[in-house]
Write a protein that holds these residues in place. Structure first.
Motif, PDB file in Angstrom:
ATOM      1  N   MET A  10       0.838  -1.206   0.000  1.00 27.24           N
ATOM      2  CA  MET A  10       0.000   0.000   0.000  1.00 27.24           C
ATOM      3  C   MET A  10       0.870   1.251   0.000  1.00 27.24           C
ATOM      4  O   MET A  10       1.745   1.380   0.862  1.00 27.24           O
ATOM      5  N   GLN A  11       0.647   2.136  -0.973  1.00 33.82           N
ATOM      6  CA  GLN A  11       1.404   3.403  -0.966  1.00 33.82           C
ATOM      7  C   GLN A  11       1.040   4.200   0.287  1.00 33.82           C
ATOM      8  O   GLN A  11       0.003   3.955   0.915  1.00 33.82           O
ATOM      9  N   ARG A  12       1.924   5.122   0.663  1.00 28.21           N
ATOM     10  CA  ARG A  12       1.705   5.926   1.871  1.00 28.21           C
ATOM     11  C   ARG A  12       1.338   7.359   1.485  1.00 28.21           C
ATOM     12  O   ARG A  12       1.696   7.825   0.394  1.00 28.21           O
ATOM     13  N   ARG A  13       0.636   8.029   2.366  1.00 25.98           N
ATOM     14  CA  ARG A  13       0.321   9.446   2.160  1.00 25.98           C
ATOM     15  C   ARG A  13       0.536  10.195   3.456  1.00 25.98           C
ATOM     16  O   ARG A  13       0.527   9.589   4.536  1.00 25.98           O
ATOM     17  N   ARG A  14       0.732  11.531   3.347  1.00 24.28           N
ATOM     18  CA  ARG A  14       0.938  12.354   4.532  1.00 24.28           C
ATOM     19  C   ARG A  14      -0.327  13.125   4.867  1.00 24.28           C
ATOM     20  O   ARG A  14      -0.952  13.710   3.989  1.00 24.28           O
ATOM     21  N   LEU A  15      -0.674  13.116   6.143  1.00 21.68           N
ATOM     22  CA  LEU A  15      -1.673  14.060   6.656  1.00 21.68           C
ATOM     23  C   LEU A  15      -0.860  14.984   7.553  1.00 21.68           C
ATOM     24  O   LEU A  15      -0.469  14.574   8.647  1.00 21.68           O
ATOM     25  N   GLY A  16      -0.542  16.184   7.102  1.00 20.20           N
ATOM     26  CA  GLY A  16       0.412  17.005   7.847  1.00 20.20           C
ATOM     27  C   GLY A  16       1.685  16.202   8.034  1.00 20.20           C
ATOM     28  O   GLY A  16       2.263  15.717   7.070  1.00 20.20           O
ATOM     29  N   SER A  17       2.113  15.991   9.300  1.00 18.72           N
ATOM     30  CA  SER A  17       3.313  15.168   9.504  1.00 18.72           C
ATOM     31  C   SER A  17       2.978  13.735   9.911  1.00 18.72           C
ATOM     32  O   SER A  17       3.848  12.987  10.340  1.00 18.72           O
ATOM     33  N   THR A  65     -11.581  -8.468  10.107  1.00 18.45           N
ATOM     34  CA  THR A  65     -11.408  -7.425   9.079  1.00 18.45           C
ATOM     35  C   THR A  65     -10.369  -6.408   9.535  1.00 18.45           C
ATOM     36  O   THR A  65      -9.486  -6.008   8.753  1.00 18.45           O
ATOM     37  N   ILE A  66     -10.451  -6.018  10.801  1.00 18.92           N
ATOM     38  CA  ILE A  66      -9.473  -5.039  11.333  1.00 18.92           C
ATOM     39  C   ILE A  66      -8.063  -5.640  11.297  1.00 18.92           C
ATOM     40  O   ILE A  66      -7.097  -4.964  10.936  1.00 18.92           O
ATOM     41  N   HIS A  67      -7.932  -6.909  11.628  1.00 18.89           N
ATOM     42  CA  HIS A  67      -6.607  -7.547  11.595  1.00 18.89           C
ATOM     43  C   HIS A  67      -6.082  -7.620  10.164  1.00 18.89           C
ATOM     44  O   HIS A  67      -4.915  -7.331   9.900  1.00 18.89           O
ATOM     45  N   ARG A  68      -6.949  -7.984   9.245  1.00 21.51           N
ATOM     46  CA  ARG A  68      -6.520  -8.089   7.843  1.00 21.51           C
ATOM     47  C   ARG A  68      -6.087  -6.712   7.312  1.00 21.51           C
ATOM     48  O   ARG A  68      -5.135  -6.615   6.523  1.00 21.51           O
ATOM     49  N   GLU A 117      -2.546  -6.085   7.905  1.00 19.02           N
ATOM     50  CA  GLU A 117      -1.686  -6.954   7.078  1.00 19.02           C
ATOM     51  C   GLU A 117      -1.485  -6.394   5.678  1.00 19.02           C
ATOM     52  O   GLU A 117      -0.437  -6.582   5.070  1.00 19.02           O
ATOM     53  N   ILE A 118      -2.510  -5.686   5.154  1.00 19.56           N
ATOM     54  CA  ILE A 118      -2.387  -5.201   3.767  1.00 19.56           C
ATOM     55  C   ILE A 118      -2.092  -3.697   3.718  1.00 19.56           C
ATOM     56  O   ILE A 118      -2.236  -3.062   2.673  1.00 19.56           O
ATOM     57  N   GLY A 119      -1.703  -3.126   4.839  1.00 17.85           N
ATOM     58  CA  GLY A 119      -1.232  -1.735   4.843  1.00 17.85           C
ATOM     59  C   GLY A 119      -2.318  -0.686   5.036  1.00 17.85           C
ATOM     60  O   GLY A 119      -2.053   0.508   4.917  1.00 17.85           O
ATOM     61  N   ASN A 170     -11.134  -2.995  -2.072  1.00 19.74           N
ATOM     62  CA  ASN A 170     -10.991  -1.536  -1.961  1.00 19.74           C
ATOM     63  C   ASN A 170      -9.519  -1.147  -1.867  1.00 19.74           C
ATOM     64  O   ASN A 170      -9.070  -0.193  -2.521  1.00 19.74           O
ATOM     65  N   ALA A 171      -8.748  -1.886  -1.073  1.00 17.00           N
ATOM     66  CA  ALA A 171      -7.325  -1.553  -0.903  1.00 17.00           C
ATOM     67  C   ALA A 171      -6.590  -1.665  -2.238  1.00 17.00           C
ATOM     68  O   ALA A 171      -5.674  -0.880  -2.527  1.00 17.00           O
ATOM     69  N   ALA A 172      -7.010  -2.616  -3.068  1.00 19.62           N
ATOM     70  CA  ALA A 172      -6.337  -2.824  -4.358  1.00 19.62           C
ATOM     71  C   ALA A 172      -6.489  -1.604  -5.265  1.00 19.62           C
ATOM     72  O   ALA A 172      -5.695  -1.412  -6.201  1.00 19.62           O
ATOM     73  N   ALA A 173      -7.471  -0.759  -4.999  1.00 17.19           N
ATOM     74  CA  ALA A 173      -7.669   0.446  -5.834  1.00 17.19           C
ATOM     75  C   ALA A 173      -6.436   1.344  -5.794  1.00 17.19           C
ATOM     76  O   ALA A 173      -6.170   2.077  -6.754  1.00 17.19           O
ATOM     77  N   ALA A 174      -5.671   1.269  -4.691  1.00 20.45           N
ATOM     78  CA  ALA A 174      -4.486   2.143  -4.567  1.00 20.45           C
ATOM     79  C   ALA A 174      -3.382   1.734  -5.530  1.00 20.45           C
ATOM     80  O   ALA A 174      -2.486   2.533  -5.803  1.00 20.45           O
ATOM     81  N   SER A 175      -3.427   0.501  -6.039  1.00 21.41           N
ATOM     82  CA  SER A 175      -2.368   0.107  -6.975  1.00 21.41           C
ATOM     83  C   SER A 175      -2.856  -0.002  -8.416  1.00 21.41           C
ATOM     84  O   SER A 175      -2.125  -0.482  -9.291  1.00 21.41           O
ATOM     85  N   LEU A 176      -4.069   0.439  -8.689  1.00 27.32           N
ATOM     86  CA  LEU A 176      -4.561   0.400 -10.077  1.00 27.32           C
ATOM     87  C   LEU A 176      -4.040   1.604 -10.853  1.00 27.32           C
ATOM     88  O   LEU A 176      -3.960   2.698 -10.300  1.00 27.32           O
ATOM     89  N   ALA A 177      -3.722   1.375 -12.120  1.00 34.65           N
ATOM     90  CA  ALA A 177      -3.349   2.512 -12.975  1.00 34.65           C
ATOM     91  C   ALA A 177      -4.541   2.775 -13.897  1.00 34.65           C
ATOM     92  O   ALA A 177      -4.565   2.349 -15.056  1.00 34.65           O
TER      93      ALA A 177
END
Ligand SMILES: NC(=O)c1ccc[n+]([C@@H]2O[C@H](COP(=O)([O-])OP(=O)(O)OC[C@H]3O[C@@H](n4cnc5c(N)ncnc54)[C@H](OP(=O)(O)O)[C@@H]3O)[C@@H](O)[C@H]2O)c1
Length: 324
Positions: free
Chosen positions: A1-8, A37-40, A43-45, A284-291
């Protein structure tokens, strides 16, 4: 999973909205499934869990507290305070400093943690200067009970005043293909002030994921929201048919296309879709790696232009509690 910043604050590009893990949109999953679901998610970022003391009147925070026991370090916990109901069910807010302290202590106990990573004003209390509410949050930060401050569903002028009183790390407001009011002023303001933006209900409360085909029944929070009333829903479903075709041509699901669109916006947005089901969380998480192609994003954008959406996002009484 790519990362993003919210402020710092560093978070996975997609967070997990936890609203539907307890009663909200119909029947919630069994506890064991919600916890799995919370545990998974970790695991997937998908490491940011978004909750509130208002969700299922504290049951949601209790569930998260049980789920993160022994694995607290894997999560960024975001919670909120001050979104209340009067006895007649109409919305109310409380931003008084003494209340903020009490609410935080109660959330910490329910969440089974020493510190809340991101603590939001859930609804602005129009009877209390925002500087007083933020001042109490700043004290909580100095005491080590919260790490970062946020504000939800506030007007641009209130966001600016809150940020002047103490830096805000995140603004959280509804944002999706069919709810774009923040684009006019709030997103440019967040960019100018260096505040992160968290988009809630990025799947249009399930609609954009194809999860709402009939008018919601009693006990479902969406009942009473104008876009889901029988006539408006019928019109909105016609638009969804075309959206489904566009997503299929791109080789993704409508939920993924809706999230890819949010992720493509500027300034960068962190969407927090809810799902109580592991396969949907993964989808839903896979959407972050779709081009997704720019043409497809543009087609989705045009399809949900304001004139094509039937009904406002909130009924009048609820609308009065937001944008203060
Ligand atoms: N700050 C605020 O005032 C505020 C207000 C509302 C929400 N929020 C936050 O935003 C989060 C998300 O908002 P939301 O729950 O209103 O709406 P949402 O994320 O737009 O939609 C959630 C709905 O979509 C369904 N869904 C999720 N993924 C799906 C998929 N891949 N396929 C089909 N259906 C799917 C979920 O069902 P299942 O759960 O059954 O999978 C759920 O009913 C909440 O959890 C909460 O943390 C904040």
């Amino acid at each position: 999973m790519q990362r993003r910043r919210l402020g710092s604050l560093d978070v996975g590009a997609i967070g997990l909205g936890c609203l539907t893990l307890t009663a909200a949109y119909g029947t919630p999953p069994p506890d064991a499934d919600a916890i799995a679901t919370i545990h998974r998610a970790a695991e997937i970022g998908v490491d940011m869990l978004d909750t509130s003391d208002a969700y299922a009147t504290g049951e949601n925070e209790l569930l998260i507290g049980r789920a993160i026991a022994g694995r607290r370090h894997r999560y960024v916990i975001a919670s909120k305070f001050g979104n209340l109901r009067k006895p007649d069910g109409t919305p109310a807010a409380n931003g008084r400093p003494d209340y903020v302290r009490q609410a935080c202590e109660a959330s910490l106990r329910r969440l089974n943690t020493d510190v809340i990573d991101l603590y939001y004003i859930h609804r602005v209390d129009p009877t209390v200067p925002i500087e007083d509410t933020v001042g109490a949050m700043a004290e909580l930060k100095r005491a080590g009970k919260i790490r970062f401050l946020g504000i939800s569903e506030a007007a641009p002028a209130t966001i600016s005043r809150a940020h002047a009183a103490h830096p805000m790390t995140a603004v959280q407001i509804e944002y999706s293909l069919w709810t774009r009011q923040v684009e006019a002023e709030v997103l440019p303001l967040c960019r100018a002030l260096g505040i992160g933006f968290v988009g809630y209900s990025p799947l249009g409360r399930g609609f954009l994921a194809g999860a709402v085909k009939v008018e919601p029944g009693a006990g479902d929070m969406r009942r009473g929201m104008p876009r889901f009333s029988r006539d408006n829903l019928a019109r909105n479903l016609e638009v969804l048919t075309e959206f489904t075709r566009i997503a299929a041509a791109e080789g993704c699901t409508t939920a993924q296309l809706a999230l890819a669109w949010v992720l493509s916006r500027q300034p960068p947005v962190v969407p927090i879709p809810s799902s109580s089901r592991r396969p949907r969380l993964e989808e839903n998480a896979a959407a972050a790696s779709l081009a997704v192609s720019p043409q497809t994003l543009a087609a989705a954008d045009r399809l949900f232009a304001a004139d094509n959406v039937a009904g406002p996002r909130y009924a009048e009484i609820a609308a009065r509690a937001v944008g203060i």
